[in-house]
Scaffold this motif. Structure first.
Motif, mmCIF file in Angstrom:
data_model
loop_
_atom_site.group_PDB
_atom_site.id
_atom_site.type_symbol
_atom_site.label_atom_id
_atom_site.label_comp_id
_atom_site.label_asym_id
_atom_site.label_seq_id
_atom_site.Cartn_x
_atom_site.Cartn_y
_atom_site.Cartn_z
ATOM 1 N N HIS A 309 3.573 0.762 -1.920
ATOM 2 C CA HIS A 309 2.149 0.524 -1.698
ATOM 3 C C HIS A 309 1.278 1.654 -2.235
ATOM 4 O O HIS A 309 1.685 2.804 -2.310
ATOM 5 C CB HIS A 309 1.877 0.308 -0.219
ATOM 6 C CG HIS A 309 1.815 1.583 0.589
ATOM 7 N ND1 HIS A 309 2.940 2.213 1.043
ATOM 8 C CD2 HIS A 309 0.770 2.332 0.984
ATOM 9 C CE1 HIS A 309 2.592 3.299 1.713
ATOM 10 N NE2 HIS A 309 1.285 3.399 1.692
ATOM 11 N N PRO A 314 -2.494 -2.649 -1.168
ATOM 12 C CA PRO A 314 -1.290 -2.795 -0.357
ATOM 13 C C PRO A 314 -0.256 -3.666 -1.057
ATOM 14 O O PRO A 314 -0.603 -4.600 -1.772
ATOM 15 C CB PRO A 314 -1.811 -3.474 0.917
ATOM 16 C CG PRO A 314 -3.278 -3.270 0.908
ATOM 17 C CD PRO A 314 -3.687 -3.203 -0.530
ATOM 18 N N SER A 315 1.003 -3.343 -0.882
ATOM 19 C CA SER A 315 2.080 -4.110 -1.498
ATOM 20 C C SER A 315 3.101 -4.486 -0.444
ATOM 21 O O SER A 315 3.243 -3.822 0.581
ATOM 22 C CB SER A 315 2.752 -3.274 -2.595
ATOM 23 O OG SER A 315 3.982 -3.834 -2.982
ATOM 24 N N GLU A 317 6.161 -4.243 -1.007
ATOM 25 C CA GLU A 317 7.261 -3.307 -1.254
ATOM 26 C C GLU A 317 8.602 -4.020 -1.347
ATOM 27 O O GLU A 317 9.621 -3.573 -0.812
ATOM 28 C CB GLU A 317 7.296 -2.225 -0.174
ATOM 29 C CG GLU A 317 6.029 -1.381 -0.127
ATOM 30 C CD GLU A 317 6.164 -0.133 0.705
ATOM 31 O OE1 GLU A 317 7.084 -0.054 1.532
ATOM 32 O OE2 GLU A 317 5.349 0.778 0.509
ATOM 33 N N HIS A 356 0.100 0.486 -10.434
ATOM 34 C CA HIS A 356 -1.096 0.429 -9.601
ATOM 35 C C HIS A 356 -2.327 0.873 -10.382
ATOM 36 O O HIS A 356 -3.400 0.264 -10.245
ATOM 37 C CB HIS A 356 -0.908 1.284 -8.348
ATOM 38 C CG HIS A 356 -0.052 0.627 -7.311
ATOM 39 N ND1 HIS A 356 -0.390 -0.561 -6.705
ATOM 40 C CD2 HIS A 356 1.150 0.972 -6.792
ATOM 41 C CE1 HIS A 356 0.553 -0.915 -5.852
ATOM 42 N NE2 HIS A 356 1.497 0.006 -5.886
#
Length: 513
Positions: A309, A314-315, A317, A356
């Protein structure tokens, strides 16, 4: 004695001088070749180690090489026949800049050379592109692998071996135990297919395009493939650690151009099909089947689903969970007696900063305008049907539904007031496209319901365009009729439920970058 020693010194000096002359001459010739040709504009060479897995094709495509060459980089792909231990050594020694690998192969082969690279991107997930192929007359299902002597052809230290190990653990297949009397080791998937075709084995674990080639012969069938698994065989791009530290701009440029090529293939699937037909020699139908077995990870997928993240994005993951799952399987199988990662920390294998940063940059330029510009002045590119189809729904950002009276597509005063509120909310998210999805009840004629829901979606789009100056290119109005009805809530009466069905939803979409 002194004369002999002097003669020896003179001889050595002469040899060094001659060697230096020829070395200088060769370097001079190399420089002349470069300076007098189109290579004079090359800034750097990018070397990436790959193999025949179809998921890696975009990384070595003529389109990517062309794009990088225009930026001054020469891309060289080295096919090492899926020699993962050798690939990791080459990465450690700095002979290659990038290596492709499955998560499992990097965990195993990378441990021996102290993980010489970091995962900078997920390439794809196998969704049928890897499979266990067997002779029909002997093995009808996985259960038939549980008894008797079997011989299985596969490539060691490859996704094929990890697939076999995973199935041995998950389905309790004793014949595929760690002692490996069953293993017929091959150098790549093509050789495993050859062993199957020549009758040396009755089972082979293959990857595309060899899965499709095997299934052209009706005596073979698929026992199981990765289309029936989740995040089991995941391919990643590993960048050499010194490269990341000393030439981060090269990593960024390579990833940026790769994701742009991937996007082009997604928007123009026919182009990818044509290139793979030439590349593999397979028929179009077989290529289509093969491509369906690969779930390529876009830049958006990497940023929102796979990679660790970021504070701004936000990820989920998923790459971390994939690493942990692989270690669990290898431990249960008996290959590992401890977690081999430095400090047992999966984050040590990832560098998510590149995807990102690229995602934020791409998303910022998505509409071609700054955040401060009013909605009416945003420059939204018109999207094709294929591009709309490939858009990704943004998390939970759904707005209040617009409800219609039964059988009507006319916006009420309350509906318009709600749309005014929605328009204000949408102005805070200028980078998202909007899917205006019309629904109807589930009773009555399906075609008529679909048309009614389309009329409702069109009415909402028209109101947003005329009243709030929403760009028409930003919106897609589509009617789905009663084909995607709401779930009925616990304790909800039938009357209340059917009252809620005729509605229009507005859903944020983002491009698969």
């Amino acid at each position: 004695m002194n004369h002999a020693r002097s003669a020896m010194v003179l001889f050595l000096l002469g040899a060094i001088a001659i060697g230096g002359y020829y070395l200088f001459k060769e370097q001079h010739l190399e420089n002349a070749f470069k300076a007098s040709s189109d290579a004079s504009g090359a800034k750097d060479r990018i070397r990436i180690a790959v193999d025949s897995w179809v998921g890696y094709y975009p990384l070595c495509s003529a389109e990517l090489k062309k794009r990088l060459r225009e930026l001054g980089y020469v891309l060289e792909c080295v096919d090492d026949g899926a020699d993962y231990p050798g690939r990791m050594k080459q990465l450690q020694q700095g002979n290659i800049d990038f290596a492709v690998a499955t998560v499992d192969s990097y965990i195993v082969a990378g441990a021996a050379v102290r993980y010489p690279g970091v995962i900078v991107s997920v390439i794809d997930e196998s969704k049928g592109g890897d499979a266990i192929i067997a002779r029909k007359t002997r093995f009808a299902s996985l259960n038939d692998l549980k008894t008797g002597d079997i011989k299985v052809a596969l490539t060691p230290s490859s996704p094929s071996e990890f697939l076999a190990k995973s199935l041995a653990v998950h389905f309790d297949l004793p014949p595929l135990a760690k002692s490996k009397p069953w293993l017929v080791a091959t150098d790549g998937s093509a050789q495993a297919l050859q062993a199957l075709q020549q009758g040396q084995v009755d089972v082979a674990v293959l990857w595309e395009p060899d899965v499709s080639r095997a299934l052209q012969d009706k005596q073979f069938h698929r026992l199981i493939g990765t289309e029936q698994t989740e995040r089991m065989v995941v391919d990643v791009l590993v960048a050499q650690r010194d490269l990341v530290a000393k030439k981060p701009e090269l990593v960024s440029v390579f990833l940026q151009q790769y994701f742009r090529v991937l996007k082009r293939y997604r928007d123009e699937p026919k182009l990818l099909q044509q290139e793979l037909v030439l590349h593999t020699g397979l028929a179009e139908a077989d290529v289509d089947t093969m491509v369906k077995g690969v779930a390529w990870a876009s830049l958006t997928d990497n940023a929102l689903t796979w990679m660790a993240h970021d504070a701004k994005v936000p990820s989920k993951e998923a790459a971390i969970s994939s690493i942990e799952s692989v270690i669990s399987v290898l431990t249960d199988y008996g290959d590992l007696n401890r977690n081999p990662l430095p400090d047992a920390d999966p984050y040590r294998l990832l560098n998510s900063s590149f995807v990102h940063q690229l995602h934020l940059q791409s998303n910022a330029g998505f509409t071609g305008a700054a955040d401060a510009l009013p909605q009416a002045k945003q420059n939204y590119a018109a999207l094709s049907a294929a591009q709309w189809q490939n858009m990704r729904e943004v998390g939970t950002l759904k707005l209040r539904a617009i409800n219609f009276s039964s059988g009507s597509d006319v916006l009420s005063l309350d509906d318009k007031t709600r749309l005014d509120e929605i328009a204000s909310t949408l102005s805070h998210y200028p980078h998202f496209y909007i899917d205006i999805r019309g629904h109807s009840g589930v009773r009555g004629d399906a075609a008529a319901n679909r048309q009614l829901s389309q009329d409702r979606a069109d009415a909402v789009a028209r109101y947003l365009e005329l009243t709030h100056s929403f760009a028409i290119n930003r919106m897609r109005a589509q009617g789905v009729g009663g084909e995607q009805p709401l779930a009925r809530q616990p304790g909800e009466s039938e009357r209340s439920y059917f009252y809620r069905l005729p509605r229009v939803e507005l859903i944020f979409l983002t491009e698969q970058l």
